[in-house]
Design a protein around this motif. Structure first.
Motif, PDB file in Angstrom:
ATOM      1  N   ILE A   1       0.877  -1.083   0.018  1.00 14.29           N
ATOM      2  CA  ILE A   1      -0.001  -0.069   0.066  1.00 14.29           C
ATOM      3  C   ILE A   1       0.875   1.315  -0.068  1.00 14.29           C
ATOM      4  O   ILE A   1       1.921   1.333   0.891  1.00 14.29           O
ATOM      5  CB  ILE A   1      -0.999  -0.041   1.318  1.00 14.29           C
ATOM      6  N   PHE A   2       0.612   2.257  -1.035  1.00 15.33           N
ATOM      7  CA  PHE A   2       1.504   3.285  -0.990  1.00 15.33           C
ATOM      8  C   PHE A   2       0.868   4.576  -1.388  1.00 15.33           C
ATOM      9  O   PHE A   2      -0.499   4.574  -1.738  1.00 15.33           O
ATOM     10  CB  PHE A   2       2.782   3.023  -2.072  1.00 15.33           C
ATOM     11  N   PRO A   3       1.574   5.719  -1.215  1.00 15.28           N
ATOM     12  CA  PRO A   3       0.825   7.006  -1.202  1.00 15.28           C
ATOM     13  C   PRO A   3       1.092   7.837  -2.653  1.00 15.28           C
ATOM     14  O   PRO A   3       1.602   7.154  -3.719  1.00 15.28           O
ATOM     15  CB  PRO A   3       1.712   7.891  -0.313  1.00 15.28           C
TER      16      PRO A   3
ATOM     17  N   GLU B   1       6.947   2.688   5.848  1.00 14.67           N
ATOM     18  CA  GLU B   1       7.669   4.004   5.690  1.00 14.67           C
ATOM     19  C   GLU B   1       7.017   5.151   6.026  1.00 14.67           C
ATOM     20  O   GLU B   1       6.150   5.460   5.070  1.00 14.67           O
ATOM     21  CB  GLU B   1       8.339   3.668   4.220  1.00 14.67           C
ATOM     22  N   LEU B   2       7.217   5.837   7.011  1.00 15.54           N
ATOM     23  CA  LEU B   2       6.380   7.200   7.384  1.00 15.54           C
ATOM     24  C   LEU B   2       6.759   8.424   7.029  1.00 15.54           C
ATOM     25  O   LEU B   2       7.481   8.576   6.383  1.00 15.54           O
ATOM     26  CB  LEU B   2       5.691   6.765   8.842  1.00 15.54           C
ATOM     27  N   GLY B   3       5.920   9.387   7.897  1.00 14.65           N
ATOM     28  CA  GLY B   3       6.483  10.521   7.594  1.00 14.65           C
ATOM     29  C   GLY B   3       7.760  11.274   8.258  1.00 14.65           C
ATOM     30  O   GLY B   3       8.456  10.533   9.005  1.00 14.65           O
TER      31      GLY B   3
ATOM     32  N   GLU C   1       4.850  19.451  13.359  1.00 16.85           N
ATOM     33  CA  GLU C   1       4.161  18.347  12.643  1.00 16.85           C
ATOM     34  C   GLU C   1       4.361  18.456  11.074  1.00 16.85           C
ATOM     35  O   GLU C   1       4.854  19.329  10.415  1.00 16.85           O
ATOM     36  CB  GLU C   1       2.528  18.557  12.770  1.00 16.85           C
ATOM     37  N   GLU C   2       4.319  17.192  10.626  1.00 14.73           N
ATOM     38  CA  GLU C   2       4.594  17.041   8.949  1.00 14.73           C
ATOM     39  C   GLU C   2       3.530  17.779   8.108  1.00 14.73           C
ATOM     40  O   GLU C   2       2.340  17.356   8.357  1.00 14.73           O
ATOM     41  CB  GLU C   2       4.873  15.451   8.717  1.00 14.73           C
ATOM     42  N   ILE C   3       3.822  18.844   7.572  1.00 14.81           N
ATOM     43  CA  ILE C   3       2.806  19.585   6.819  1.00 14.81           C
ATOM     44  C   ILE C   3       2.462  18.995   5.467  1.00 14.81           C
ATOM     45  O   ILE C   3       1.671  18.998   4.838  1.00 14.81           O
ATOM     46  CB  ILE C   3       3.081  21.195   6.619  1.00 14.81           C
TER      47      ILE C   3
ATOM     48  N   ALA D   1      -2.281   4.774  -4.002  1.00 19.14           N
ATOM     49  CA  ALA D   1      -3.294   5.693  -3.476  1.00 19.14           C
ATOM     50  C   ALA D   1      -4.451   5.982  -4.525  1.00 19.14           C
ATOM     51  O   ALA D   1      -4.342   6.051  -5.627  1.00 19.14           O
ATOM     52  CB  ALA D   1      -2.707   6.965  -3.025  1.00 19.14           C
ATOM     53  N   GLU D   2      -5.555   6.537  -3.611  1.00 20.86           N
ATOM     54  CA  GLU D   2      -6.918   6.793  -4.522  1.00 20.86           C
ATOM     55  C   GLU D   2      -6.612   7.963  -5.456  1.00 20.86           C
ATOM     56  O   GLU D   2      -7.342   7.801  -6.506  1.00 20.86           O
ATOM     57  CB  GLU D   2      -7.904   6.915  -3.807  1.00 20.86           C
ATOM     58  N   GLU D   3      -5.635   8.859  -4.984  1.00 16.24           N
ATOM     59  CA  GLU D   3      -5.471   9.919  -6.029  1.00 16.24           C
ATOM     60  C   GLU D   3      -4.725   9.634  -7.234  1.00 16.24           C
ATOM     61  O   GLU D   3      -4.750  10.396  -8.156  1.00 16.24           O
ATOM     62  CB  GLU D   3      -4.626  11.183  -5.008  1.00 16.24           C
TER      63      GLU D   3
ATOM     64  N   GLY E   1       3.511   5.763   3.883  1.00 16.59           N
ATOM     65  CA  GLY E   1       2.233   6.697   3.959  1.00 16.59           C
ATOM     66  C   GLY E   1       2.445   7.214   5.287  1.00 16.59           C
ATOM     67  O   GLY E   1       3.568   7.500   5.847  1.00 16.59           O
ATOM     68  N   SER E   2       1.426   8.125   5.872  1.00 15.11           N
ATOM     69  CA  SER E   2       1.446   8.872   6.787  1.00 15.11           C
ATOM     70  C   SER E   2       1.701   8.037   8.161  1.00 15.11           C
ATOM     71  O   SER E   2       1.234   6.818   8.124  1.00 15.11           O
ATOM     72  CB  SER E   2       0.177   9.588   6.885  1.00 15.11           C
ATOM     73  N   THR E   3       2.329   8.741   9.265  1.00 15.53           N
ATOM     74  CA  THR E   3       2.329   8.141  10.422  1.00 15.53           C
ATOM     75  C   THR E   3       0.969   7.831  11.007  1.00 15.53           C
ATOM     76  O   THR E   3       0.786   6.878  11.649  1.00 15.53           O
ATOM     77  CB  THR E   3       3.211   9.180  11.516  1.00 15.53           C
TER      78      THR E   3
HETATM   79  P1  NAD Z   1      -1.788   8.157   3.752  1.00 14.84           P
HETATM   80  O1  NAD Z   1      -1.296   7.571   4.632  1.00 14.84           O
HETATM   81  O2  NAD Z   1      -3.050   9.161   3.780  1.00 14.84           O
HETATM   82  O3  NAD Z   1      -2.051   7.126   2.641  1.00 14.84           O
HETATM   83  C1  NAD Z   1      -1.181   6.411   2.057  1.00 14.84           C
HETATM   84  C2  NAD Z   1      -1.749   4.987   1.480  1.00 14.84           C
HETATM   85  O4  NAD Z   1      -2.676   4.455   2.497  1.00 14.84           O
HETATM   86  C3  NAD Z   1      -2.964   5.286   0.293  1.00 14.84           C
HETATM   87  O5  NAD Z   1      -2.983   4.283  -0.338  1.00 14.84           O
HETATM   88  C4  NAD Z   1      -4.198   5.229   1.392  1.00 14.84           C
HETATM   89  O6  NAD Z   1      -5.328   4.834   0.393  1.00 14.84           O
HETATM   90  C5  NAD Z   1      -4.009   4.111   2.254  1.00 14.84           C
HETATM   91  N1  NAD Z   1      -4.534   3.940   3.306  1.00 14.84           N
HETATM   92  C6  NAD Z   1      -5.491   5.158   3.973  1.00 14.84           C
HETATM   93  N2  NAD Z   1      -5.865   4.838   5.211  1.00 14.84           N
HETATM   94  C7  NAD Z   1      -5.801   3.418   5.348  1.00 14.84           C
HETATM   95  C8  NAD Z   1      -6.204   2.446   6.070  1.00 14.84           C
HETATM   96  N3  NAD Z   1      -6.830   2.682   7.288  1.00 14.84           N
HETATM   97  N4  NAD Z   1      -5.715   1.197   5.940  1.00 14.84           N
HETATM   98  C9  NAD Z   1      -4.819   1.038   4.917  1.00 14.84           C
HETATM   99  N5  NAD Z   1      -4.507   1.683   4.086  1.00 14.84           N
HETATM  100  C10 NAD Z   1      -4.908   2.955   4.038  1.00 14.84           C
HETATM  101  O7  NAD Z   1      -0.560   9.079   3.090  1.00 14.84           O
HETATM  102  P2  NAD Z   1      -0.665  10.120   1.869  1.00 14.84           P
HETATM  103  O8  NAD Z   1      -1.248  11.246   2.267  1.00 14.84           O
HETATM  104  O9  NAD Z   1      -1.170   9.184   0.548  1.00 14.84           O
HETATM  105  O10 NAD Z   1       0.945  10.236   1.731  1.00 14.84           O
HETATM  106  C11 NAD Z   1       1.741  11.240   2.379  1.00 14.84           C
HETATM  107  C12 NAD Z   1       2.551  10.508   3.414  1.00 14.84           C
HETATM  108  O11 NAD Z   1       3.446   9.719   2.997  1.00 14.84           O
HETATM  109  C13 NAD Z   1       3.510  11.503   4.093  1.00 14.84           C
HETATM  110  O12 NAD Z   1       3.328  11.239   5.703  1.00 14.84           O
HETATM  111  C14 NAD Z   1       4.914  11.099   3.700  1.00 14.84           C
HETATM  112  O13 NAD Z   1       5.839  11.545   4.613  1.00 14.84           O
HETATM  113  C15 NAD Z   1       4.730   9.765   3.587  1.00 14.84           C
HETATM  114  N6  NAD Z   1       5.756   9.136   2.910  1.00 14.84           N
HETATM  115  C16 NAD Z   1       6.765   8.542   3.663  1.00 14.84           C
HETATM  116  C17 NAD Z   1       7.761   7.973   2.518  1.00 14.84           C
HETATM  117  C18 NAD Z   1       8.924   7.068   3.443  1.00 14.84           C
HETATM  118  O14 NAD Z   1       9.639   6.443   2.434  1.00 14.84           O
HETATM  119  N7  NAD Z   1       9.022   7.182   4.593  1.00 14.84           N
HETATM  120  C19 NAD Z   1       7.711   8.118   1.295  1.00 14.84           C
HETATM  121  C20 NAD Z   1       6.675   8.668   0.614  1.00 14.84           C
HETATM  122  C21 NAD Z   1       5.666   9.339   1.600  1.00 14.84           C
END
Ligand code: NAD
Length: 485
Positions: free
Chosen positions: A154-156, A257-259, A388-390, A183-185, A234-236
Motif C-alpha cells: 500500500i503506498f501514497p 515507511e512513514l512521515g 508536525e509534518e505539513i 493511492a486513490e489520488e 504513507g502517513s504516521t
Molecule cells: P496516507 O497515509 O493518507 O495514505 C497512504 C496510503 O494508505 C494510500 O494508498 C491510502 O489509500 C492508504 N490508506 C489510508 N488509510 C488506510 C487504512 N486505514 N488502511 C490501509 N490503508 C490506508 O498518506 P498520503 O497522504 O497518501 O501520503 C503522504 C504521507 O506519506 C506523508 O506522511 C509522507 O511522509 C509519507 N511518505 C513516506 C515515505 C517514506 O519512505 N518514509 C515516502 C513517501 C511518502
C-alpha cells in the motif's frame, strides 16, 4: 498506449464501491473517475495471491529465471518511460523533467533487486549439541530464507511510479505473491506498470492490482486473515492504524515507511552558498511533498540572517507551474484536500505568532499551488508548524548557538527520517551524524538516495527498511532446520 487510453481503462474497471474522481491538480478539472473495487474484489485478489503462492508458480521459478524477468521489467519500464512520466505529470502534477528522473529510478529498482534473486541464502553449521535433551549428538543445522506467501503493498500519491517499484521489486525478488493498492489520488501509472509486469513474464495471479480508498480497500487488505505481511508507505497516522489492524487480525508482519520532519543544521563554517542552495531546494522540491525533505532548518547565529534571506530568495524565485510549462521547477499540491491542509497550518502558524518571511498564500491562478513559505519565530515547544509534518512547501528556520543546542532542536521531534549537517569541520560532521536520531544523515549533501543503501525511519518515521540488502530481508522469513547426522 496513450494517457487517454489509460484514463479510459481506469474508468472501465468494474467495482462495487463509491465512485472516486481523479482531478488534475494543475487545472482542477476532473480527468477521469473510477469505482472503489469493493470488498468482494479484495477477497478475490487475496485468494488469487494465496493460490499462486501455494502452487509456487512464482516462488518456484528458478532464481536465475526470476532475475531475468525482473530485468525484463526494468527494460520495459524504460521503453515505456515517456508514457509513465506523462501519467506521473498528469496525475500528480510532477514537472516533466522530474517525472522522467523518477521513472528511471523506478526501473533501477527492478535491476537492483534482479541481482538479489540469486543471493538469497542462509547459514549452515555443523553443531555437536543435545539441545534441551542433554544427550549430545552430531547435528547439521541450516537456515532457509523463505518469502511470505501473500504480501499487501500500500503506498501514497507523492511518487506513484517510485513507490510501486520500490515495493514490487523486492517482494517479487523474494518470491511473494502480492495485492497492490496505489493511492486513490494516483492510480494511473500502476495500471501500466502491472501490465508491464505481466508482459515481462510475471504469472497471472501473482500481482493483483486493486483500486480504492484507504479506509475501504486499504483497511480490508491490512485486516485480511490471509495476508501475511503488509508493506506500507504513507502517513504516521495511517501507519498506526495498520499496526492496530495487524494486532486485531492475524498479527501479519508490518513494515512502515512513514512521515518526516527532517532537520538541516547549517554551521557558520559551512560552504554557505552551497548549503543555502541545497537546503532551499531540499525543502521545497515537489511542493514539499517528499518524505525526507528538510522542513526544519537551523542556522548558527552568525549566519542566521543570511540563511533566512537566502532561503526566502529561493522561495521567491522557484518557478511554479504545470508539468510542461517552460522552466518549471515545482508543481502543485496533489489535491484540494492537501491545499486546505497546508493553508490550515499556515493560518495556525500566523495565529501562533510565526513570522512568515515570504509565502503563506495560494497562487492567484488555477491549480493547487502554494507560494513556497519561510516561517521564523516559531516556538519549538508549541508550534504545530515546527512539530508536525505539513507535506507542503513550508519551512521553519530557527537560530542556534552551539552543537548541543543544534542537536537538541534537531532531535526535538517525533519523527526520525533524515537529517543534514552543513559544516566544513570534518570532526563535527561525523560527531553530529552519530548524534542525529534519524535513519538517513547527509553530511554536506541533501536528497541522496541509492537502491543499494538502506532507507528507513527512526522513531515514528517507520519500522524496517527499504532498498539495499535490508530491503529484501524485510520480505523474507528465516527458518532453521536441524538434521540428525
Ligand atoms: P496516507 O497515509 O493518507 O495514505 C497512504 C496510503 O494508505 C494510500 O494508498 C491510502 O489509500 C492508504 N490508506 C489510508 N488509510 C488506510 C487504512 N486505514 N488502511 C490501509 N490503508 C490506508 O498518506 P498520503 O497522504 O497518501 O501520503 C503522504 C504521507 O506519506 C506523508 O506522511 C509522507 O511522509 C509519507 N511518505 C513516506 C515515505 C517514506 O519512505 N518514509 C515516502 C513517501 C511518502
Amino acid at each position: 498506449m496513450s494517457v487517454q487510453s489509460v484514463l479510459d481503462e481506469l474508468r472501465g474497471i468494474p467495482g462495487t464501491g463509491e465512485t472516486i474522481p481523479i482531478v488534475d491538480p494543475v487545472t482542477e478539472e476532473q480527468i477521469t473517475e473510477f469505482t472503489d473495487c469493493g470488498p468482494e474484489a479484495i477477497d478475490a485478489a487475496v485468494s488469487r495471491a494465496k493460490e499462486t503462492a501455494e502452487s509456487r508458480v512464482w516462488s518456484g521459478v528458478p532464481d536465475y529465471d526470476r532475475a531475468r524477468v525482473l530485468w525484463k521489467i526494468a527494460d520495459l519500464i524504460d521503453e515505456n518511460a515517456d508514457l509513465l512520466a506523462d501519467l506521473e505529470s498528469v496525475n500528480a502534477g510532477i514537472p516533466a523533467s522530474q517525472a522522467k528522473v523518477i521513472t528511471r529510478v523506478g526501473s533501477e529498482w527492478f535491476r537492483y533487486y534482479a541481482g538479489w534473486c540469486t543471493k538469497i541464502d542462509g547459514i549452515a553449521r555443523d553443531v555437536n549439541t543435545g539441545g534441551l535433551t542433554g544427550v549430545e549428538s552430531h547435528m547439521h543445522a541450516y537456515t532457509l530464507r523463505e518469502p511470505y506467501d501473500v504480501v499487501g503493498l500500500i503506498f501514497p500519491w507523492n511518487g506513484p511510479v517510485f513507490n510501486y517499484c520500490a515495493k514490487l521489486a523486492p517482494a517479487l525478488a523474494a518470491g511473494s505473491s502480492t495485492v497492490v493498492k496505489p493511492a486513490e489520488e494516483t492510480p494511473l501509472s500502476a495500471l501500466v506498470l502491472t501490465r508491464i509486469l505481466h508482459e515481462a513474464g510475471i504469472p497471472e495471479g501473482v500481482v493483483n492490482l486493486v483500486n480504492g480508498y484507504g479506509h475501504t480497500a486499504g483497511a480490508q487488505i491490512t485486516a485480511h486473515p490471509d495476508v501475511d505481511k503488509v508493506a506500507f508507505t504513507g502517513s504516521t497516522e495511517v501507519g498506526r492504524e495498520i499496526v492496530r489492524a495487524s494486532a486485531a487480525s492475524n498479527l501479519n508482519k508490518v513494515t512502515l515507511e512513514l512521515g518526516g520532519k527532517s532537520p538541516v543544521l547549517i554551521f557558520d563554517d559551512a560552504d554557505l552558498d552551497m548549503a543555502i542552495a541545497m537546503a532551499g531546494f531540499g525543502c521545497f522540491l515537489h511542493s514539499g511533498q517528499v518524505c525526507m525533505l528538510g522542513s526544519r532548518i537551523f542556522a548558527q547565529r552568525g549566519v542566521y540572517e543570511r540563511v533566512v534571506a537566502g532561503i526566502a530568495t529561493i522561495a521567491d524565485n522557484l518557478q511554479l507551474g504545470g508539468p510542461k510549462d517552460e522552466g518549471v521547477m515545482i508543481g502543485p499540491l496533489i489535491s484540494e484536500r492537501q491545499l486546505n491542509r497546508v493553508m490550515g497550518y499556515l493560518d495556525q502558524g500566523r495565529a501562533d505568532g510565526a513570522e512568515l518571511v515570504t509565502g503563506g498564500h495560494r497562487l492567484d491562478r488555477k491549480g493547487y499551488f502554494v507560494h513556497p513559505t519561510v516561517a521564523t519565530n516559531v516556538d519549538p515547544a508549541t508550534s504545530r508548524l515546527f512539530q508536525e509534518e505539513i507535506f507542503g512547501p513550508v519551512v521553519t528556520i530557527l537560530p542556534f548557538d552551539d552543537e548541543d543546542e543544534a542537536i537538541a532542536l534537531a532531535n526535538d521531534t517525533a519523527y526520525g527520517l533524515a537529517g543534514t549537517v552543513w559544516t566544513q569541520n570534518l570532526g563535527r560532521a561525523h560527531r553530529l551524524a552519530k548524534r542525529l536520531k534519524a535513519g538517513t544523515v547527509g553530511l554536506n549533501c541533501q536528497l541522496q538516495f541509492d537502491h543499494s543503501m538502506p532507507f528507513g525511519g527512526y522513531k515514528q518515521s517507520g519500522w524496517g527498511y527499504e532498498s539495499g540488502k535490508a530491503g529484501i530481508d524485510t520480505y523474507l522469513q528465516s527458518k532453521t532446520v536441524w538434521a540428525q547426522m
